[in-house]
Design a protein around this motif. Structure first.
Motif, PDB file in Angstrom:
ATOM      1  N   TRP A  14       0.825  -1.206   0.000  1.00 40.20           N
ATOM      2  CA  TRP A  14       0.000   0.000   0.000  1.00 40.20           C
ATOM      3  C   TRP A  14       0.862   1.260   0.000  1.00 40.20           C
ATOM      4  N   ASP A  15       1.990   1.235   0.714  1.00 42.26           N
ATOM      5  CA  ASP A  15       2.846   2.413   0.759  1.00 42.26           C
ATOM      6  C   ASP A  15       3.645   2.596  -0.528  1.00 42.26           C
ATOM      7  N   HIS A  18       1.093   4.482  -2.289  1.00 42.12           N
ATOM      8  CA  HIS A  18       1.016   5.850  -1.769  1.00 42.12           C
ATOM      9  C   HIS A  18       2.200   6.691  -2.252  1.00 42.12           C
ATOM     10  N   THR A  33      -2.089   9.133   1.901  1.00 43.52           N
ATOM     11  CA  THR A  33      -2.644   8.017   2.658  1.00 43.52           C
ATOM     12  C   THR A  33      -4.089   8.284   3.048  1.00 43.52           C
ATOM     13  N   VAL A  40     -10.930   4.250  -0.912  1.00 40.22           N
ATOM     14  CA  VAL A  40     -11.157   2.814  -0.737  1.00 40.22           C
ATOM     15  C   VAL A  40     -12.510   2.557  -0.073  1.00 40.22           C
ATOM     16  N   ARG A 110      -8.747  -0.186   4.230  1.00 41.65           N
ATOM     17  CA  ARG A 110      -8.041  -1.262   3.540  1.00 41.65           C
ATOM     18  C   ARG A 110      -8.348  -2.618   4.171  1.00 41.65           C
ATOM     19  N   GLU A 133      -2.782  -7.078  -1.450  1.00 45.09           N
ATOM     20  CA  GLU A 133      -1.443  -6.509  -1.334  1.00 45.09           C
ATOM     21  C   GLU A 133      -0.659  -6.648  -2.636  1.00 45.09           C
ATOM     22  N   VAL A 136      -2.109  -4.147  -5.335  1.00 47.28           N
ATOM     23  CA  VAL A 136      -1.733  -2.757  -5.056  1.00 47.28           C
ATOM     24  C   VAL A 136      -0.241  -2.545  -5.316  1.00 47.28           C
TER      25      VAL A 136
END
Length: 207
Positions: A14-15, A18, A33, A40, A110, A133, A136
């Protein structure tokens, strides 16, 4: 989240996303974020998920805390410090997931997507989390997000960690039952065990 960023050995999926989005905008990492978390939430509609206090807190608080932590915490250069920090951050993320979902104040955007897909498809929390995961991660990498050994470690372990800590921190409801996510997960494993035992018995009878 911020700890893994400071470890500098690869971000969680996710980061990565981001960071990729932040690289194409003038927004801070924390702000991205928050915006992504709110977006989402729209995916919850077809999954019939309901937001709670934990959901709102996740969207409003985490991004701010990440920006503050990144501002306060210096960069680390020694590999002997960065590796333990990476491992600790991944385990802490899994524990945090199980802890706040088990509190029954509503999952974050999430994690709510994960539990919503789990309920709708009947698939395990581990499988749903890992699928999300990896998806993304692919998009984030395409946008220019940083990928490294920490990314691989997170993607492969967060599903099992989340499922383990969901059980570890599970609180009984007033009726003496566990949360639907934990209960369904245990029911699935019980069914698998029963099928395995039945198959073994059938093979033994044939022999």
């Amino acid at each position: 989240m911020a700890l893994q960023l400071r470890a500098g050995l690869g971000l969680d999926p996710w980061d990565v996303f981001h960071q990729g989005v932040a690289g194409h905008t003038s927004l801070s990492f924390g702000t991205v974020t928050i915006v992504v978390g709110a977006a989402v939430l729209l995916l919850w509609i077809p999954l019939r998920q309901r937001p709670g206090l934990g959901t709102v807190s996740n969207v409003a608080v985490i991004g701010v805390v990440v920006d503050i932590t990144l501002w306060l915490m210096p960069d680390l250069h020694a590999l002997a410090l960065r590796i333990p920090l990476l491992v600790f951050s991944v385990i802490l993320n899994g524990a945090a997931t199980g802890l706040y979902i088990s509190a029954h104040f509503g999952p974050g955007p999430r994690d709510g997507l994960m539990t919503g897909l789990h309920r709708r498809t009947g698939r395990s929390v581990r499988l749903m989390r890992t699928t999300i995961e990896v998806t993304v991660l692919a998009v984030g990498f395409a946008l220019g997000g940083s990928v490294g050994v920490g990314t691989v470690l997170y993607a492969l372990t967060i599903g099992p960690l989340a499922q383990y800590f969901l059980r570890f921190f599970a609180l009984p409801s007033p009726a003496g039952e566990h949360s639907p996510v934990v209960a369904q997960s245990k029911a699935q494993e019980t069914q698998k065990t029963t099928k395995t035992q039945t198959t073994r018995t059938a093979i033994h009878d044939r022999i």
